[in-house]
Write a protein that holds these residues in place. Structure first.
Motif, PDB file in Angstrom:
ATOM      1  N   SER A 110       0.635  -0.981  -0.058  1.00  0.00           N
ATOM      2  CA  SER A 110       0.202  -0.085  -0.026  1.00  0.00           C
ATOM      3  C   SER A 110       0.709   1.203  -0.080  1.00  0.00           C
ATOM      4  CB  SER A 110      -1.117   0.129   1.053  1.00  0.00           C
ATOM      5  OG  SER A 110      -0.205   0.056   2.449  1.00  0.00           O
ATOM      6  N   ALA A 111       1.991   1.064   0.055  1.00  0.00           N
ATOM      7  CA  ALA A 111       3.155   2.216  -0.094  1.00  0.00           C
ATOM      8  C   ALA A 111       4.488   1.773  -0.782  1.00  0.00           C
ATOM      9  CB  ALA A 111       3.379   2.903   1.174  1.00  0.00           C
ATOM     10  N   ASP A 112       5.328   2.734  -1.384  1.00  0.00           N
ATOM     11  CA  ASP A 112       6.608   2.673  -1.665  1.00  0.00           C
ATOM     12  C   ASP A 112       7.410   3.245  -0.696  1.00  0.00           C
ATOM     13  OD1 ASP A 112       5.758   1.549  -4.329  1.00  0.00           O
ATOM     14  OD2 ASP A 112       4.813   3.438  -4.684  1.00  0.00           O
ATOM     15  N   VAL A 113       7.176   4.214   0.035  1.00  0.00           N
ATOM     16  CA  VAL A 113       7.913   4.771   1.233  1.00  0.00           C
ATOM     17  C   VAL A 113       6.906   5.161   2.104  1.00  0.00           C
ATOM     18  CG1 VAL A 113       9.297   6.841   1.683  1.00  0.00           C
ATOM     19  CG2 VAL A 113       9.615   5.839  -0.689  1.00  0.00           C
ATOM     20  N   VAL A 114       7.346   4.973   3.257  1.00  0.00           N
ATOM     21  CA  VAL A 114       6.590   5.373   4.633  1.00  0.00           C
ATOM     22  C   VAL A 114       7.347   6.317   5.230  1.00  0.00           C
ATOM     23  CG1 VAL A 114       5.799   4.323   6.773  1.00  0.00           C
ATOM     24  CG2 VAL A 114       5.718   3.166   4.724  1.00  0.00           C
ATOM     25  N   PHE A 142       3.604  21.829   4.988  1.00  0.00           N
ATOM     26  CA  PHE A 142       2.356  22.371   3.936  1.00  0.00           C
ATOM     27  C   PHE A 142       2.985  22.796   2.530  1.00  0.00           C
ATOM     28  CE2 PHE A 142       0.123  26.088   2.473  1.00  0.00           C
ATOM     29  CZ  PHE A 142      -1.155  25.510   2.358  1.00  0.00           C
ATOM     30  N   ALA A 143       4.021  23.290   2.532  1.00  0.00           N
ATOM     31  CA  ALA A 143       4.564  23.695   1.221  1.00  0.00           C
ATOM     32  C   ALA A 143       4.881  22.434   0.351  1.00  0.00           C
ATOM     33  CB  ALA A 143       5.638  24.815   1.297  1.00  0.00           C
ATOM     34  N   THR A 144       5.533  21.498   0.998  1.00  0.00           N
ATOM     35  CA  THR A 144       6.148  20.128   0.257  1.00  0.00           C
ATOM     36  C   THR A 144       4.782  19.557  -0.128  1.00  0.00           C
ATOM     37  OG1 THR A 144       8.001  20.024   1.457  1.00  0.00           O
ATOM     38  CG2 THR A 144       7.272  18.267   0.152  1.00  0.00           C
ATOM     39  N   ASN A 145       3.658  19.501   0.651  1.00  0.00           N
ATOM     40  CA  ASN A 145       2.312  18.841   0.209  1.00  0.00           C
ATOM     41  C   ASN A 145       1.925  19.342  -1.027  1.00  0.00           C
ATOM     42  OD1 ASN A 145       2.963  16.838   2.175  1.00  0.00           O
ATOM     43  ND2 ASN A 145       1.341  17.680   3.520  1.00  0.00           N
ATOM     44  N   LEU A 146       1.778  20.834  -1.235  1.00  0.00           N
ATOM     45  CA  LEU A 146       1.424  21.595  -2.060  1.00  0.00           C
ATOM     46  C   LEU A 146       1.966  21.212  -3.684  1.00  0.00           C
ATOM     47  CD1 LEU A 146       0.824  25.142  -0.832  1.00  0.00           C
ATOM     48  CD2 LEU A 146      -0.888  23.643  -1.609  1.00  0.00           C
ATOM     49  N   ILE A 147       3.377  20.992  -3.484  1.00  0.00           N
ATOM     50  CA  ILE A 147       4.086  20.632  -4.665  1.00  0.00           C
ATOM     51  C   ILE A 147       3.928  19.016  -5.117  1.00  0.00           C
ATOM     52  CG2 ILE A 147       6.576  20.298  -5.304  1.00  0.00           C
ATOM     53  CD1 ILE A 147       7.289  22.604  -3.565  1.00  0.00           C
ATOM     54  N   THR A 148       3.617  18.299  -3.930  1.00  0.00           N
ATOM     55  CA  THR A 148       3.744  16.867  -4.263  1.00  0.00           C
ATOM     56  C   THR A 148       2.309  16.153  -4.420  1.00  0.00           C
ATOM     57  OG1 THR A 148       3.736  16.278  -2.001  1.00  0.00           O
ATOM     58  CG2 THR A 148       6.079  16.614  -3.095  1.00  0.00           C
ATOM     59  N   GLY A 149       1.454  17.016  -3.725  1.00  0.00           N
ATOM     60  CA  GLY A 149      -0.007  16.326  -3.820  1.00  0.00           C
ATOM     61  C   GLY A 149       0.142  15.585  -2.638  1.00  0.00           C
ATOM     62  N   TYR A 150       1.050  15.156  -1.741  1.00  0.00           N
ATOM     63  CA  TYR A 150       0.888  14.235  -0.706  1.00  0.00           C
ATOM     64  C   TYR A 150       0.008  14.969   0.394  1.00  0.00           C
ATOM     65  CZ  TYR A 150       4.440  11.479  -2.943  1.00  0.00           C
ATOM     66  OH  TYR A 150       5.352  10.656  -3.902  1.00  0.00           O
ATOM     67  N   LYS A 160      12.560   7.448   7.175  1.00  0.00           N
ATOM     68  CA  LYS A 160      11.556   7.331   5.734  1.00  0.00           C
ATOM     69  C   LYS A 160      12.217   6.004   5.489  1.00  0.00           C
ATOM     70  CE  LYS A 160      11.512  12.015   4.234  1.00  0.00           C
ATOM     71  NZ  LYS A 160      11.979  12.812   5.180  1.00  0.00           N
ATOM     72  N   MET A 161      10.900   5.113   5.475  1.00  0.00           N
ATOM     73  CA  MET A 161      11.476   3.504   5.115  1.00  0.00           C
ATOM     74  C   MET A 161      11.179   3.479   3.695  1.00  0.00           C
ATOM     75  SD  MET A 161      12.126   0.539   5.985  1.00  0.00           S
ATOM     76  CE  MET A 161      11.730   0.357   8.071  1.00  0.00           C
ATOM     77  N   TYR A 162      12.268   3.025   3.052  1.00  0.00           N
ATOM     78  CA  TYR A 162      12.187   3.127   1.455  1.00  0.00           C
ATOM     79  C   TYR A 162      12.115   1.627   1.008  1.00  0.00           C
ATOM     80  CZ  TYR A 162      14.452   7.532   1.847  1.00  0.00           C
ATOM     81  OH  TYR A 162      14.951   9.009   2.040  1.00  0.00           O
ATOM     82  N   SER A 163      11.162   1.357  -0.005  1.00  0.00           N
ATOM     83  CA  SER A 163      11.480   0.338  -0.837  1.00  0.00           C
ATOM     84  C   SER A 163      12.222   0.386  -1.674  1.00  0.00           C
ATOM     85  CB  SER A 163      10.094  -0.224  -1.825  1.00  0.00           C
ATOM     86  OG  SER A 163       9.997   0.955  -2.619  1.00  0.00           O
ATOM     87  N   ARG A 164      13.169  -0.965  -2.079  1.00  0.00           N
ATOM     88  CA  ARG A 164      14.124  -1.109  -2.903  1.00  0.00           C
ATOM     89  C   ARG A 164      13.651  -0.295  -4.269  1.00  0.00           C
ATOM     90  NH1 ARG A 164      19.180  -0.255  -3.570  1.00  0.00           N
ATOM     91  NH2 ARG A 164      19.380  -1.557  -1.824  1.00  0.00           N
ATOM     92  N   LYS A 165      12.427  -0.630  -4.955  1.00  0.00           N
ATOM     93  CA  LYS A 165      11.974   0.259  -5.882  1.00  0.00           C
ATOM     94  C   LYS A 165      12.122   1.711  -5.926  1.00  0.00           C
ATOM     95  CE  LYS A 165       7.563   1.303  -8.144  1.00  0.00           C
ATOM     96  NZ  LYS A 165       5.944   0.880  -8.161  1.00  0.00           N
ATOM     97  N   ALA A 166      11.590   2.314  -4.909  1.00  0.00           N
ATOM     98  CA  ALA A 166      11.652   3.588  -4.452  1.00  0.00           C
ATOM     99  C   ALA A 166      13.099   4.310  -4.644  1.00  0.00           C
ATOM    100  CB  ALA A 166      10.890   4.074  -3.408  1.00  0.00           C
ATOM    101  N   LEU A 167      14.076   3.580  -3.563  1.00  0.00           N
ATOM    102  CA  LEU A 167      15.426   3.950  -3.662  1.00  0.00           C
ATOM    103  C   LEU A 167      16.212   3.904  -5.005  1.00  0.00           C
ATOM    104  CD1 LEU A 167      17.460   5.145  -1.864  1.00  0.00           C
ATOM    105  CD2 LEU A 167      18.412   2.696  -1.358  1.00  0.00           C
ATOM    106  N   LYS A 191       7.248  13.536  -7.989  1.00  0.00           N
ATOM    107  CA  LYS A 191       7.727  13.599  -9.411  1.00  0.00           C
ATOM    108  C   LYS A 191       7.756  12.070  -9.917  1.00  0.00           C
ATOM    109  CE  LYS A 191      10.646  17.721  -9.288  1.00  0.00           C
ATOM    110  NZ  LYS A 191       9.906  18.682 -10.308  1.00  0.00           N
ATOM    111  N   PHE A 192       7.887  11.040  -9.215  1.00  0.00           N
ATOM    112  CA  PHE A 192       7.942   9.927  -9.624  1.00  0.00           C
ATOM    113  C   PHE A 192       6.733   8.880  -9.371  1.00  0.00           C
ATOM    114  CE2 PHE A 192      12.854  10.041  -9.184  1.00  0.00           C
ATOM    115  CZ  PHE A 192      13.063  10.228 -10.446  1.00  0.00           C
ATOM    116  N   GLY A 193       5.920   9.807  -8.668  1.00  0.00           N
ATOM    117  CA  GLY A 193       4.391   9.077  -8.564  1.00  0.00           C
ATOM    118  C   GLY A 193       4.474   7.993  -7.383  1.00  0.00           C
ATOM    119  N   MET A 194       5.425   8.200  -6.472  1.00  0.00           N
ATOM    120  CA  MET A 194       5.413   6.945  -5.592  1.00  0.00           C
ATOM    121  C   MET A 194       4.529   7.151  -4.521  1.00  0.00           C
ATOM    122  SD  MET A 194       8.157   4.957  -6.276  1.00  0.00           S
ATOM    123  CE  MET A 194       9.417   5.009  -7.577  1.00  0.00           C
ATOM    124  N   ARG A 195       3.804   5.953  -4.048  1.00  0.00           N
ATOM    125  CA  ARG A 195       2.985   6.096  -2.906  1.00  0.00           C
ATOM    126  C   ARG A 195       3.568   6.171  -1.641  1.00  0.00           C
ATOM    127  NH1 ARG A 195       0.855   0.219  -3.846  1.00  0.00           N
ATOM    128  NH2 ARG A 195       2.964   0.060  -4.015  1.00  0.00           N
TER     129      ARG A 195
END
Length: 234
Positions: A110-114, A142-150, A160-167, A191-195
């Motif tokens: 359900s996520a690529d990075v936590v 707040f500013a970063t969420n505006l940029i990323t949509g997160y 930050k826990m990364y999947s190998r795919k995300a890293l 930018k990469f559309g990671m969850r």
């Protein structure tokens, strides 16, 4: 067997580095997991190098010039072999026993990075200094969420826990040496559309007299950095 790589950047952390490594070595992980520990001594000028000597036989320990947290993390990322990767600060603010909770959303696909959020956990800013830190964090989040949509709640979190795919997607594009590295990661993920999802973590803040290194000047410099991250093409 799934492998968790733990990257520990350390700059002048002689007082705490051994205890932090011990916590990472002994923390519980999901069944079947193994762990890899990589310590980057980022040009420390205190006794950090001496404190790390007992661990050099069983972990990867690098002694480098001082590049900053981002530079140390990038060095560790380039070496690690894990299926999952996390950065562990070399102070005692974070608790490695949170690793299993941070892994759960990735293992559930359900996520690529936590992001480990300090502000969803039990911690509450109480002193004037920490209230200021909290306010600055909220503005950048707040500013970063505006940029990323997160909808993250703690963009500056070091957990930050990364999947190998995300890293693998991030690593060729990471450039930051300083603490703005955390912002760069968040913007690149968008930018990469990671969850990305948030998970509460425990947090014990360190004071400046105990060696805390982040300050308002670094935050001010990060405003321009965030704009550059937004405009950069990948």
């Amino acid at each position: 067997m799934p492998l968790l790589s733990v990257i520990i950047p350390a700059y002048n952390e002689a007082a705490t580095i051994a205890q932090v490594i011990g916590r990472v070595e002994s923390c519980d992980l999901p069944s079947g997991f193994s762990r890899e520990i990589i310590v980057i001594n980022d040009g420390s000028t205190d006794q950090t190098a001496e404190a790390l000597k007992p661990f050099e036989g069983r972990h990867k320990v690098l002694h480098t010039d001082n590049f900053g947290k981002g530079g140390a993390c990038r060095r560790g990322f380039s070496m690690c072999q894990g299926d999952f990767i996390i950065v562990q600060d070399a102070d005692l603010e974070q608790n490695p026993n949170d690793f299993s909770e941070l892994l759960k959303p990735i293992l559930a696909n359900s996520a690529d990075v936590v992001f480990g959020s300090r502000f969803l956990g039990p911690y509450k800013a109480s002193s004037p200094t920490m209230i200021v830190h909290y306010g600055i964090n909220r503005l950048f989040t707040f500013a970063t969420n505006l940029i990323t949509g997160y909808r993250t709640t703690d963009v500056w979190t070091g957990y930050k826990m990364y999947s190998r795919k995300a890293l693998n997607a991030l690593l060729p594009h990471l450039q930051s040496n300083g603490i703005e590295f955390e912002l760069e990661v968040a913007v690149l993920l968008g930018k990469f559309g990671m969850r990305v999802v948030d998970v509460p973590i425990s947090y014990v803040p360190r004071w400046y007299k105990d060696g805390k290194k982040t300050d308002w000047r670094q935050a001010t410099r990060s405003i321009g950095k965030l704009t550059k991250f937004r405009l950069r093409k990948v």
